[in-house]
Motif scaffolding. Structure first.
Motif, PDB file in Angstrom:
ATOM      1  N   SER A 171       0.846  -1.195   0.000  1.00 44.21           N
ATOM      2  CA  SER A 171       0.000   0.000   0.000  1.00 44.21           C
ATOM      3  C   SER A 171       0.872   1.231   0.000  1.00 44.21           C
ATOM      4  CB  SER A 171      -0.888   0.029   1.250  1.00 44.21           C
ATOM      5  OG  SER A 171      -1.695  -1.105   1.329  1.00 44.21           O
ATOM      6  N   VAL A 172       0.245   2.360  -0.346  1.00 40.34           N
ATOM      7  CA  VAL A 172       0.912   3.656  -0.207  1.00 40.34           C
ATOM      8  C   VAL A 172       0.007   4.507   0.681  1.00 40.34           C
ATOM      9  CG1 VAL A 172      -0.077   4.679  -2.303  1.00 40.34           C
ATOM     10  CG2 VAL A 172       2.087   5.521  -1.439  1.00 40.34           C
ATOM     11  N   ARG A 173       0.626   5.269   1.594  1.00 37.16           N
ATOM     12  CA  ARG A 173      -0.137   6.057   2.554  1.00 37.16           C
ATOM     13  C   ARG A 173       0.371   7.500   2.560  1.00 37.16           C
ATOM     14  NH1 ARG A 173       0.647   4.109   8.389  1.00 37.16           N
ATOM     15  NH2 ARG A 173       2.605   5.164   8.088  1.00 37.16           N
ATOM     16  N   ARG A 174      -0.572   8.459   2.487  1.00 30.89           N
ATOM     17  CA  ARG A 174      -0.264   9.885   2.619  1.00 30.89           C
ATOM     18  C   ARG A 174      -0.967  10.377   3.870  1.00 30.89           C
ATOM     19  NH1 ARG A 174       1.631  13.901  -0.621  1.00 30.89           N
ATOM     20  NH2 ARG A 174       1.633  12.557  -2.428  1.00 30.89           N
ATOM     21  N   ASP A 175      -0.176  10.909   4.826  1.00 31.74           N
ATOM     22  CA  ASP A 175      -0.774  11.354   6.086  1.00 31.74           C
ATOM     23  C   ASP A 175      -1.156  12.834   6.013  1.00 31.74           C
ATOM     24  OD1 ASP A 175       1.607  12.750   6.392  1.00 31.74           O
ATOM     25  OD2 ASP A 175       2.372  11.480   7.988  1.00 31.74           O
ATOM     26  N   ARG A 176      -1.621  13.370   7.138  1.00 31.72           N
ATOM     27  CA  ARG A 176      -2.073  14.772   7.186  1.00 31.72           C
ATOM     28  C   ARG A 176      -0.969  15.768   6.878  1.00 31.72           C
ATOM     29  NH1 ARG A 176      -3.964  14.437  12.886  1.00 31.72           N
ATOM     30  NH2 ARG A 176      -4.567  12.299  12.704  1.00 31.72           N
ATOM     31  N   ASN A 177       0.279  15.387   7.142  1.00 29.42           N
ATOM     32  CA  ASN A 177       1.421  16.276   6.899  1.00 29.42           C
ATOM     33  C   ASN A 177       2.013  16.100   5.504  1.00 29.42           C
ATOM     34  OD1 ASN A 177       1.155  17.129   9.564  1.00 29.42           O
ATOM     35  ND2 ASN A 177       2.477  15.471  10.292  1.00 29.42           N
ATOM     36  N   ASP A 178       1.289  15.424   4.621  1.00 27.12           N
ATOM     37  CA  ASP A 178       1.731  15.136   3.258  1.00 27.12           C
ATOM     38  C   ASP A 178       2.976  14.259   3.192  1.00 27.12           C
ATOM     39  OD1 ASP A 178      -0.273  16.067   1.686  1.00 27.12           O
ATOM     40  OD2 ASP A 178       0.634  18.022   1.307  1.00 27.12           O
ATOM     41  N   GLN A 179       3.237  13.476   4.223  1.00 25.99           N
ATOM     42  CA  GLN A 179       4.322  12.504   4.190  1.00 25.99           C
ATOM     43  C   GLN A 179       3.802  11.240   3.520  1.00 25.99           C
ATOM     44  OE1 GLN A 179       7.440  13.280   5.213  1.00 25.99           O
ATOM     45  NE2 GLN A 179       6.589  15.309   5.583  1.00 25.99           N
ATOM     46  N   ALA A 207      -0.342   6.539  -7.765  1.00 20.94           N
ATOM     47  CA  ALA A 207      -0.614   6.584  -6.328  1.00 20.94           C
ATOM     48  C   ALA A 207       0.447   7.383  -5.590  1.00 20.94           C
ATOM     49  CB  ALA A 207      -0.686   5.168  -5.762  1.00 20.94           C
ATOM     50  N   VAL A 208       1.683   7.281  -6.003  1.00 18.70           N
ATOM     51  CA  VAL A 208       2.761   8.048  -5.358  1.00 18.70           C
ATOM     52  C   VAL A 208       2.617   9.527  -5.675  1.00 18.70           C
ATOM     53  CG1 VAL A 208       5.246   8.422  -5.308  1.00 18.70           C
ATOM     54  CG2 VAL A 208       4.348   6.116  -5.307  1.00 18.70           C
ATOM     55  N   GLN A 209       2.203   9.854  -6.881  1.00 20.57           N
ATOM     56  CA  GLN A 209       2.084  11.255  -7.287  1.00 20.57           C
ATOM     57  C   GLN A 209       0.777  11.898  -6.842  1.00 20.57           C
ATOM     58  OE1 GLN A 209       2.660  10.951 -11.502  1.00 20.57           O
ATOM     59  NE2 GLN A 209       4.884  10.959 -11.329  1.00 20.57           N
ATOM     60  N   SER A 210      -0.175  11.091  -6.415  1.00 16.54           N
ATOM     61  CA  SER A 210      -1.482  11.603  -6.014  1.00 16.54           C
ATOM     62  C   SER A 210      -1.386  12.431  -4.742  1.00 16.54           C
ATOM     63  CB  SER A 210      -2.430  10.422  -5.780  1.00 16.54           C
ATOM     64  OG  SER A 210      -3.639  10.876  -5.228  1.00 16.54           O
ATOM     65  N   ARG A 211      -2.302  13.379  -4.590  1.00 17.95           N
ATOM     66  CA  ARG A 211      -2.365  14.215  -3.388  1.00 17.95           C
ATOM     67  C   ARG A 211      -3.472  13.761  -2.438  1.00 17.95           C
ATOM     68  NH1 ARG A 211       2.289  15.957  -2.904  1.00 17.95           N
ATOM     69  NH2 ARG A 211       3.099  17.030  -4.694  1.00 17.95           N
ATOM     70  N   THR A 212      -4.093  12.631  -2.719  1.00 17.40           N
ATOM     71  CA  THR A 212      -5.186  12.115  -1.898  1.00 17.40           C
ATOM     72  C   THR A 212      -4.643  11.600  -0.571  1.00 17.40           C
ATOM     73  OG1 THR A 212      -6.312  11.444  -3.919  1.00 17.40           O
ATOM     74  CG2 THR A 212      -7.103  10.505  -1.850  1.00 17.40           C
ATOM     75  N   LYS A 213      -5.263  12.049   0.515  1.00 14.07           N
ATOM     76  CA  LYS A 213      -4.859  11.601   1.853  1.00 14.07           C
ATOM     77  C   LYS A 213      -5.402  10.206   2.114  1.00 14.07           C
ATOM     78  CE  LYS A 213      -3.466  15.816   3.445  1.00 14.07           C
ATOM     79  NZ  LYS A 213      -2.815  16.331   2.305  1.00 14.07           N
TER      80      LYS A 213
END
Length: 174
Positions: free
Chosen positions: A102-110, A152-158
């Motif tokens: 999976s790929v995960r984007r947190d609230r801090n855009d990490q 998915a890596v380039q997406s800005r979706t949290k």
């Protein structure tokens, strides 16, 4: 070279160097193919154009996947085993044992890769040093959609996106 160019320009050239090499091979092939010189020389030019085009597709994918490498920790991929050495956590996992990617984007855009097997969870920042080597490791997973991985890596979706999971093998006996 860094004395003449801005660091951003050097980083961009480094990121896209494989694509530039493929374009150079195609350009040389086109130059050879358009010159008068007979069937063999012209055919060699067309072969160079085809080789450059064949190298172009994975080169563009790698360049789109590539990150800065200035994030926390370091990644190594060695003989099908992913090793992450982070400042707080770390671990290793064999690609054969991997069950979910999976790929995960947190609230801090990490943005982080989340790898799971039957016993552990390994979280690797996408911008860790050496994380660009994960592209080839992940591309070897059966049934993985590489374009979806890059998007998915380039997406800005949290949040988290499951990109791949291993098909469960049915046992012959219960």
């Amino acid at each position: 070279m860094s004395g003449f160019f801005r660091p951003e320009a050097v980083a961009a050239l480094t990121r896209w160097r494989e694509v530039l090499m493929a374009l150079a091979i195609m350009g040389i092939g086109l130059w050879i193919a358009l010159r008068p010189g007979g069937v063999i020389v012209t055919g060699f030019g067309y072969v160079l154009i085809a080789l450059g085009a064949a190298f172009m597709v994975p080169a563009v994918r790698r360049a789109r996947f590539n990150t800065t490498g200035d994030g926390p920790g370091a990644v190594q991929v060695d003989e099908g085993r992913i090793l992450y050495m982070g400042p707080i956590t770390g671990g290793s996992m064999a690609l054969d044992d991997l069950t979910v990617l999976s790929v995960r984007r947190d609230r801090n855009d990490q943005v982080s890769w989340v790898l799971a097997d039957a016993t552990q969870l390994l979280v690797i920042p996408v911008d860790a040093a050496g994380a660009d080597t994960l592209f080839d490791a992940f591309a070897a997973l059966p049934g993985l959609n590489v374009e979806r991985l890059i998007r998915a890596v380039q997406s800005r979706t949290k949040g988290s996106q499951r990109l791949w999971s291993r098909e469960r093998q049915l046992a012959l006996t219960p």
